[in-house]
Structure formats: structure tokens, C-alpha cells
Design a protein around this motif. Structure first.
Motif, short mmCIF file in Angstrom:
data_model
loop_
_atom_site.label_atom_id
_atom_site.label_comp_id
_atom_site.label_asym_id
_atom_site.label_seq_id
_atom_site.Cartn_x
_atom_site.Cartn_y
_atom_site.Cartn_z
N ARG A 1 0.81 -1.19 0.03
CA ARG A 1 0.00 0.10 0.03
C ARG A 1 0.82 1.27 -0.13
N GLN A 2 2.09 1.29 0.44
CA GLN A 2 2.83 2.45 0.52
C GLN A 2 4.32 2.14 -0.07
N GLU A 3 4.69 3.08 -0.97
CA GLU A 3 5.92 2.93 -1.69
C GLU A 3 6.89 3.61 -0.86
N ASN A 4 6.56 4.79 -0.02
CA ASN A 4 7.47 5.62 0.51
C ASN A 4 8.34 4.62 1.63
N ILE A 5 9.51 4.46 1.56
CA ILE A 5 10.20 3.77 2.73
C ILE A 5 10.34 4.15 3.85
N HIS A 6 10.33 5.39 4.25
CA HIS A 6 10.43 6.39 5.50
C HIS A 6 8.88 6.04 6.11
N PHE A 7 7.82 6.22 5.18
CA PHE A 7 6.60 6.07 5.63
C PHE A 7 6.39 4.78 6.07
N GLN A 8 6.79 3.79 5.54
CA GLN A 8 6.49 2.40 5.69
C GLN A 8 7.41 2.06 7.08
N ASN A 9 8.35 2.52 7.47
CA ASN A 9 9.06 2.48 8.78
C ASN A 9 8.62 3.10 9.78
N MET A 10 7.97 4.16 9.51
CA MET A 10 6.99 4.95 10.45
C MET A 10 6.05 4.04 10.98
#
Length: 266
Positions: free
Chosen positions: A130-139
Motif C-alpha cells: 500500500r505504501q511505496e515511501n520507505i520512510h513512511f513504511q518504517n514509520m
């Protein structure tokens, strides 16, 4: 093979083309003991449940331990089989770090007596789609585990939008959440009064020709709050279902829409 496709909520059931487990088992709210539900259940439902091989259950985290054990015992009675869930093979999906049981004071399903004997294999999904942004995934991964670092806190604060920063179309097309029914009613009345259209009024009639127990108080208990005696609508009114009417057609609790016309024939 015969499959029963179910979920804990109407929305989840719609997404997988199934129905709620309560409706599939035909147990209403599921109140009472397994023996009570067994005696109350009609033969047609019992025959259906004796014929299925697999039971798929989505959003397992919203079921509590008491309910999970109750269904286990109920299916044992229906199928006259002492194996877990009466010998039905289970395919269960969910994330226990997301939505908790509806009754928060109750234990999770994995704390039930029968849980350890329900599954032969557990598969943990690792890839995020659902999310491609790695920073957002980790958050998100840290927040779901209850970890809130100063960096995550600031990132969330930076994303807050004030009402005056959003355009009217955005505000009107999204559901607003409030903490009390009073605030919800106030917002709804304000938006409703701003619609320039003719009002149509429906008068509620509560009646059941076959069950004398279905009284106005029963409806109040079922819906969680007293329902209004009249329903006022206009073309352009945003509406939300608060009950599962037909999950197969998408008419489930939480579904939203807009009134576009009125008719006396369905």
C-alpha cells in the motif's frame, strides 16, 4: 470443496465477496451460550454448515476469545464432531496489531481455549504493497508496535491540516469523525440545512408480525441508541448505513452515499 467466506465486519466482508460470520452462521448478535444458539438455529443453516469444508475468516483481530470459543463449540454441536470447529478447516486472516476486539475488556481470539488447535501453519506477510515511501513504511511499522520517536511525532505534526486550509469540496466529500453523538448531530444538521432542495419526510414504523420480542426497546438495544421516529432527506444529502443490510451488494455498516432521487418502487 465448499467454502464459507466471512469476516468480522460488513465492510471487510464486502471486500472479499462474503458476509459477516454472524450472518453466515445465522446467530444474530451471537448472544447466549453455544447450546442456546444451537437450539435456536434453523435446520437449513445446520445443513449448510454440515456441508462446508473450509471457513475463511477475515479481520480476526476483532473477535474476542469468548466468541471464538463459542463458535468452536457451536460447530462441534452442529456437525456432531469433537474436532476443533467441528472438523472444518480454517483459513484466518488478520493483524492483531490493528483493530482490537469490539468489546475491549475481553481477551483476543488468540487467547481462546481452542486457538492452539485451530491451525497447522501460520504465514506472516512481509512485503508492503500500500505504501511505496520507505520512510513512511518504517514509520507505520514502529507506530503499530507502540513506538513513537520524536522524529515520528514531528512528522505527524507536520501533516496536520486545519479546516481553513482545505477547500469546501474536500470537506464535503470526506467523513468527519467526532467523539460524541451530540457533535455528530450538530454537524449533520448544519450541512443538511445548507442543502437547497425540497425535503422528503419518512415516518418510522417498527413492527414484526412473527416475533413479539421485537419492541421499540429491542431496536434501541440493537442499534446502540434510540432511532429517530422520522427521517428527513433531500437530494444531495450525504448518508451512511449503520447496519448491514446486504453485504453481497455492498449495503453494509459504514457504507456512504449521496441521495440522487426518490422513488416509491424498488
Amino acid at each position: 470443496k465448499s467454502f464459507g467466506v466471512t469476516a468480522s465486519t460488513g465492510i471487510a466482508a464486502c471486500n472479499i465477496g462474503g458476509t459477516t460470520i454472524h450472518r453466515y452462521l445465522n446467530i444474530g448478535l451471537g448472544n447466549g451460550t453455544s447450546n442456546y444458539l444451537f437450539k435456536k438455529m434453523n435446520n437449513r443453516t445446520k445443513i449448510k454448515l454440515r456441508g462446508i469444508d473450509y471457513l475463511i475468516v477475515d479481520e480476526i483481530s476483532m473477535f474476542d476469545a469468548i466468541f471464538w470459543d463459542k463458535i468452536d463449540n457451536l460447530l462441534k454441536l452442529i456437525r456432531n464432531n469433537t474436532y476443533t470447529f467441528g472438523g472444518i478447516k480454517l483459513i484466518v486472516v488478520g493483524d492483531f496489531l490493528q483493530l482490537p476486539p469490539v468489546k475491549l475488556k475481553n481477551k483476543y481470539a488468540f487467547e481462546s481455549k481452542c486457538w492452539s488447535s485451530c491451525f497447522d501453519e501460520t504465514i506472516q506477510l512481509q512485503k508492503v504493497f500500500r505504501q511505496e515511501n520507505i520512510h513512511f513504511q518504517n514509520m507505520l511499522t514502529q507506530v503499530r508496535r507502540g513506538i513513537l520517536t520524536p522524529e515520528i511525532h514531528q512528522t505527524l505534526l507536520d501533516r496536520i491540516c486545519l479546516p481553513e486550509e482545505l477547500n469546501e469540496d474536500f470537506l464535503n466529500s470526506h467523513v468527519k469523525l467526532y467523539t460524541t453523538n451530540k457533535d455528530v448531530d450538530s454537524e449533520n444538521v448544519l450541512k443538511y440545512d445548507s442543502i437547497n432542495a425540497q425535503e422528503v419526510i419518512y415516518v418510522k414504523q417498527d413492527k414484526n408480525m412473527t416475533d413479539e420480542r421485537v419492541t421499540p426497546q429491542w431496536f434501541t438495544n440493537y442499534f446502540g441508541r434510540r432511532q429517530k421516529d422520522i427521517l428527513k432527506l433531500k437530494i444531495g444529502t450525504r448518508v451512511m448505513l449503520t447496519l448491514n443490510l446486504n453485504t453481497e451488494k455492498g449495503l453494509c455498516n459504514g457504507a456512504v452515499g449521496t441521495v440522487i432521487a426518490f422513488t416509491t418502487h424498488i
